[in-house]
Scaffold this active site. Structure first.
Site, PDB file in Angstrom:
ATOM      1  N   HIS A  14      -3.040-105.020 -79.063  1.00  0.00           N
ATOM      2  CA  HIS A  14      -3.857-106.600 -79.321  1.00  0.00           C
ATOM      3  C   HIS A  14      -2.921-107.378 -79.304  1.00  0.00           C
ATOM      4  CE1 HIS A  14      -2.268-106.298 -83.333  1.00  0.00           C
ATOM      5  NE2 HIS A  14      -2.517-104.922 -83.586  1.00  0.00           N
ATOM      6  N   GLU A  89      -5.490 -97.978 -85.372  1.00  0.00           N
ATOM      7  CA  GLU A  89      -4.464 -97.650 -85.860  1.00  0.00           C
ATOM      8  C   GLU A  89      -4.286 -96.814 -86.756  1.00  0.00           C
ATOM      9  OE1 GLU A  89      -1.325 -97.678 -85.401  1.00  0.00           O
ATOM     10  OE2 GLU A  89      -0.771 -99.917 -85.398  1.00  0.00           O
TER      11      GLU A  89
END
Length: 223
Positions: A14, A89
Protein backbone atom coordinates in the site's frame (compact mmCIF):
# COMPACT_ATOMS: atom_id res chain seq x y z
CA UNK A 1 1.79 -5.65 -23.21
CA UNK A 2 0.05 -9.04 -23.70
CA UNK A 3 -0.80 -11.44 -20.92
CA UNK A 4 2.21 -13.58 -19.87
CA UNK A 5 2.61 -17.26 -20.65
CA UNK A 6 3.14 -17.94 -16.95
CA UNK A 7 0.78 -16.92 -14.19
CA UNK A 8 2.09 -13.69 -12.68
CA UNK A 9 1.27 -12.17 -9.33
CA UNK A 10 2.08 -8.46 -8.97
CA UNK A 11 2.24 -7.82 -5.24
CA UNK A 12 1.93 -4.13 -4.31
CA UNK A 13 2.54 -2.69 -0.86
CA UNK A 14 0.00 0.00 0.00
CA UNK A 15 0.96 3.65 -0.39
CA UNK A 16 2.26 5.63 2.55
CA UNK A 17 -0.32 5.96 5.32
CA UNK A 18 -0.61 8.76 7.84
CA UNK A 19 0.85 6.35 10.42
CA UNK A 20 3.78 5.47 8.14
CA UNK A 21 4.53 9.17 7.84
CA UNK A 22 4.77 9.45 11.65
CA UNK A 23 6.63 6.19 12.22
CA UNK A 24 3.68 4.56 13.99
CA UNK A 25 3.41 0.76 13.93
CA UNK A 26 -0.05 0.10 12.50
CA UNK A 27 -0.58 -3.64 12.45
CA UNK A 28 -4.32 -4.09 11.95
CA UNK A 29 -5.25 -0.61 13.17
CA UNK A 30 -6.92 1.61 10.59
CA UNK A 31 -5.16 4.62 9.11
CA UNK A 32 -5.87 6.32 5.76
CA UNK A 33 -3.34 7.07 3.07
CA UNK A 34 -1.42 10.32 3.33
CA UNK A 35 -1.40 12.70 0.39
CA UNK A 36 2.01 11.30 -0.58
CA UNK A 37 0.52 7.81 -0.29
CA UNK A 38 -2.28 8.66 -2.69
CA UNK A 39 0.25 9.99 -5.18
CA UNK A 40 2.32 6.81 -4.82
CA UNK A 41 -0.77 4.68 -5.42
CA UNK A 42 -1.63 6.71 -8.52
CA UNK A 43 1.87 6.25 -9.90
CA UNK A 44 1.67 2.51 -9.25
CA UNK A 45 -1.67 2.44 -11.07
CA UNK A 46 -0.20 4.26 -14.08
CA UNK A 47 2.69 1.78 -14.16
CA UNK A 48 0.28 -1.17 -13.99
CA UNK A 49 -1.80 0.32 -16.81
CA UNK A 50 1.02 -0.81 -19.12
CA UNK A 51 0.57 -4.42 -17.99
CA UNK A 52 -3.02 -5.63 -18.46
CA UNK A 53 -4.20 -7.70 -15.51
CA UNK A 54 -7.23 -9.87 -15.02
CA UNK A 55 -8.02 -9.37 -11.34
CA UNK A 56 -7.34 -7.06 -8.41
CA UNK A 57 -7.32 -8.31 -4.81
CA UNK A 58 -6.66 -6.36 -1.63
CA UNK A 59 -6.35 -6.52 2.09
CA UNK A 60 -9.56 -5.03 3.52
CA UNK A 61 -7.60 -2.60 5.72
CA UNK A 62 -8.29 0.97 4.60
CA UNK A 63 -4.76 1.92 3.54
CA UNK A 64 -4.55 -1.12 1.27
CA UNK A 65 -8.08 -0.97 -0.13
CA UNK A 66 -7.72 2.75 -0.88
CA UNK A 67 -4.48 1.97 -2.70
CA UNK A 68 -6.26 -0.71 -4.72
CA UNK A 69 -9.10 1.70 -5.55
CA UNK A 70 -6.63 4.29 -6.85
CA UNK A 71 -4.75 1.63 -8.83
CA UNK A 72 -8.03 0.54 -10.45
CA UNK A 73 -8.88 4.13 -11.38
CA UNK A 74 -5.46 4.96 -12.82
CA UNK A 75 -5.02 1.67 -14.69
CA UNK A 76 -8.51 1.62 -16.18
CA UNK A 77 -9.44 -1.61 -14.36
CA UNK A 78 -13.25 -1.82 -14.36
CA UNK A 79 -13.92 -5.06 -12.48
CA UNK A 80 -14.59 -5.56 -8.79
CA UNK A 81 -11.78 -5.21 -6.26
CA UNK A 82 -11.93 -8.36 -4.14
CA UNK A 83 -11.02 -7.98 -0.42
CA UNK A 84 -9.51 -10.99 1.34
CA UNK A 85 -8.92 -11.00 5.09
CA UNK A 86 -5.88 -13.25 4.68
CA UNK A 87 -3.98 -10.43 2.97
CA UNK A 88 -4.19 -8.19 6.06
CA UNK A 89 -1.16 -6.99 7.98
CA UNK A 90 0.27 -8.83 10.96
CA UNK A 91 -1.61 -8.11 14.18
CA UNK A 92 1.06 -6.27 16.17
CA UNK A 93 0.04 -6.83 19.78
CA UNK A 94 1.41 -4.13 22.10
CA UNK A 95 3.42 -2.66 19.22
CA UNK A 96 0.33 -1.29 17.51
CA UNK A 97 -0.36 2.41 17.71
CA UNK A 98 3.11 3.47 18.89
CA UNK A 99 6.38 4.61 17.43
CA UNK A 100 9.45 2.69 18.55
CA UNK A 101 10.62 5.76 20.50
CA UNK A 102 7.32 5.66 22.42
CA UNK A 103 7.79 1.95 23.15
CA UNK A 104 11.24 2.63 24.56
CA UNK A 105 9.93 5.49 26.70
CA UNK A 106 6.79 3.73 27.94
CA UNK A 107 8.39 0.37 28.73
CA UNK A 108 12.19 0.36 28.37
CA UNK A 109 12.49 -3.15 29.83
CA UNK A 110 10.10 -4.51 27.19
CA UNK A 111 11.95 -2.69 24.40
CA UNK A 112 15.33 -4.03 25.53
CA UNK A 113 14.03 -7.60 25.83
CA UNK A 114 12.25 -7.38 22.46
CA UNK A 115 15.45 -6.38 20.67
CA UNK A 116 17.45 -9.10 22.40
CA UNK A 117 15.24 -11.90 21.06
CA UNK A 118 15.58 -13.64 17.68
CA UNK A 119 13.03 -12.25 15.22
CA UNK A 120 10.84 -15.35 15.28
CA UNK A 121 10.46 -15.02 19.09
CA UNK A 122 9.78 -11.28 19.19
CA UNK A 123 6.25 -11.49 17.84
CA UNK A 124 4.97 -13.85 20.52
CA UNK A 125 6.69 -11.78 23.20
CA UNK A 126 4.82 -8.69 21.98
CA UNK A 127 1.48 -10.53 21.76
CA UNK A 128 1.61 -10.25 17.95
CA UNK A 129 0.87 -12.83 15.28
CA UNK A 130 3.81 -15.13 14.71
CA UNK A 131 5.22 -15.75 11.25
CA UNK A 132 3.51 -19.15 11.28
CA UNK A 133 0.13 -17.57 12.01
CA UNK A 134 0.61 -14.90 9.35
CA UNK A 135 1.72 -17.47 6.80
CA UNK A 136 -1.22 -19.80 7.45
CA UNK A 137 -3.75 -17.19 6.38
CA UNK A 138 -1.60 -15.38 3.80
CA UNK A 139 -0.64 -18.57 1.97
CA UNK A 140 -4.29 -19.66 1.99
CA UNK A 141 -5.29 -16.33 0.43
CA UNK A 142 -2.63 -16.56 -2.29
CA UNK A 143 -3.60 -20.16 -3.06
CA UNK A 144 -7.26 -19.15 -3.31
CA UNK A 145 -6.39 -16.32 -5.68
CA UNK A 146 -4.23 -18.51 -7.89
CA UNK A 147 -6.87 -21.24 -8.09
CA UNK A 148 -9.46 -18.73 -9.31
CA UNK A 149 -7.43 -17.84 -12.41
CA UNK A 150 -5.88 -19.93 -15.18
CA UNK A 151 -2.28 -20.05 -16.28
CA UNK A 152 -1.22 -17.15 -18.43
CA UNK A 153 -2.96 -14.47 -16.38
CA UNK A 154 -1.64 -11.48 -14.47
CA UNK A 155 -3.12 -10.69 -11.05
CA UNK A 156 -2.54 -7.67 -8.80
CA UNK A 157 -2.57 -8.11 -5.02
CA UNK A 158 -2.35 -5.13 -2.64
CA UNK A 159 -1.09 -5.98 0.83
CA UNK A 160 1.29 -4.86 3.59
CA UNK A 161 5.00 -4.71 4.34
CA UNK A 162 5.13 -7.18 7.22
CA UNK A 163 2.81 -9.84 5.79
CA UNK A 164 4.45 -9.62 2.37
CA UNK A 165 7.91 -9.90 3.92
CA UNK A 166 6.92 -13.07 5.83
CA UNK A 167 5.57 -14.63 2.62
CA UNK A 168 8.56 -13.67 0.47
CA UNK A 169 11.12 -14.91 3.00
CA UNK A 170 9.22 -18.17 3.43
CA UNK A 171 9.14 -18.76 -0.32
CA UNK A 172 12.52 -17.37 -1.39
CA UNK A 173 14.75 -17.50 1.67
CA UNK A 174 16.07 -15.28 4.47
CA UNK A 175 18.22 -13.17 2.15
CA UNK A 176 15.03 -11.56 0.83
CA UNK A 177 14.31 -8.34 2.76
CA UNK A 178 16.76 -9.11 5.61
CA UNK A 179 16.94 -7.33 8.95
CA UNK A 180 14.32 -4.60 9.28
CA UNK A 181 13.87 -4.13 5.53
CA UNK A 182 10.36 -3.94 4.13
CA UNK A 183 9.20 -3.45 0.57
CA UNK A 184 8.83 0.30 0.05
CA UNK A 185 5.36 1.86 0.00
CA UNK A 186 3.68 1.36 -3.40
CA UNK A 187 6.53 -0.86 -4.62
CA UNK A 188 5.73 -3.72 -6.99
CA UNK A 189 7.04 -7.26 -6.50
CA UNK A 190 6.59 -9.71 -9.37
CA UNK A 191 6.25 -13.47 -8.83
CA UNK A 192 5.79 -16.02 -11.61
CA UNK A 193 4.56 -19.60 -11.75
CA UNK A 194 5.30 -21.71 -14.82
CA UNK A 195 3.06 -24.20 -16.50
CA UNK A 196 1.43 -26.81 -14.26
CA UNK A 197 2.21 -24.64 -11.26
CA UNK A 198 6.00 -24.94 -11.35
CA UNK A 199 7.80 -22.29 -9.36
CA UNK A 200 7.35 -19.78 -7.93
CA UNK A 201 10.10 -17.55 -9.28
CA UNK A 202 10.88 -14.12 -7.87
CA UNK A 203 11.06 -11.98 -10.99
CA UNK A 204 11.30 -8.51 -9.45
CA UNK A 205 11.59 -7.49 -5.80
CA UNK A 206 10.02 -4.28 -4.48
CA UNK A 207 10.54 -2.26 -7.65
CA UNK A 208 10.10 1.50 -7.24
CA UNK A 209 11.18 2.57 -10.72
CA UNK A 210 7.72 4.14 -11.14
CA UNK A 211 8.18 6.31 -8.02
CA UNK A 212 10.31 9.47 -7.95
CA UNK A 213 13.30 9.40 -5.65
CA UNK A 214 12.87 5.79 -4.52
CA UNK A 215 15.50 3.06 -4.72
CA UNK A 216 13.83 -0.11 -3.48
CA UNK A 217 13.29 -1.87 -0.14
CA UNK A 218 13.46 0.42 2.90
CA UNK A 219 14.25 -0.18 6.54
CA UNK A 220 11.08 1.00 8.19
CA UNK A 221 9.62 -0.95 11.08
CA UNK A 222 6.23 0.69 10.70
CA UNK A 223 4.04 -2.01 9.22
Amino acid sequence: MPMPERQELLMVRHGQSTANAKGVWQGQMEFPLSEDGRLQAALAGKALAREPFEALYSSPLARAFETATIIARESGFREEIVPLDGLSERHGGVLEGHTWAEQERLDPAFAKKFLSLPEEDRWAFAGAETDEEVMERFEAAISEIRERHPEGTRIVVVSHGGAMRAFLRDRFGPDVLPGTHRAANASITRIGWGRNGTGPELLDLASTLHLPGEEGPDKTRTE
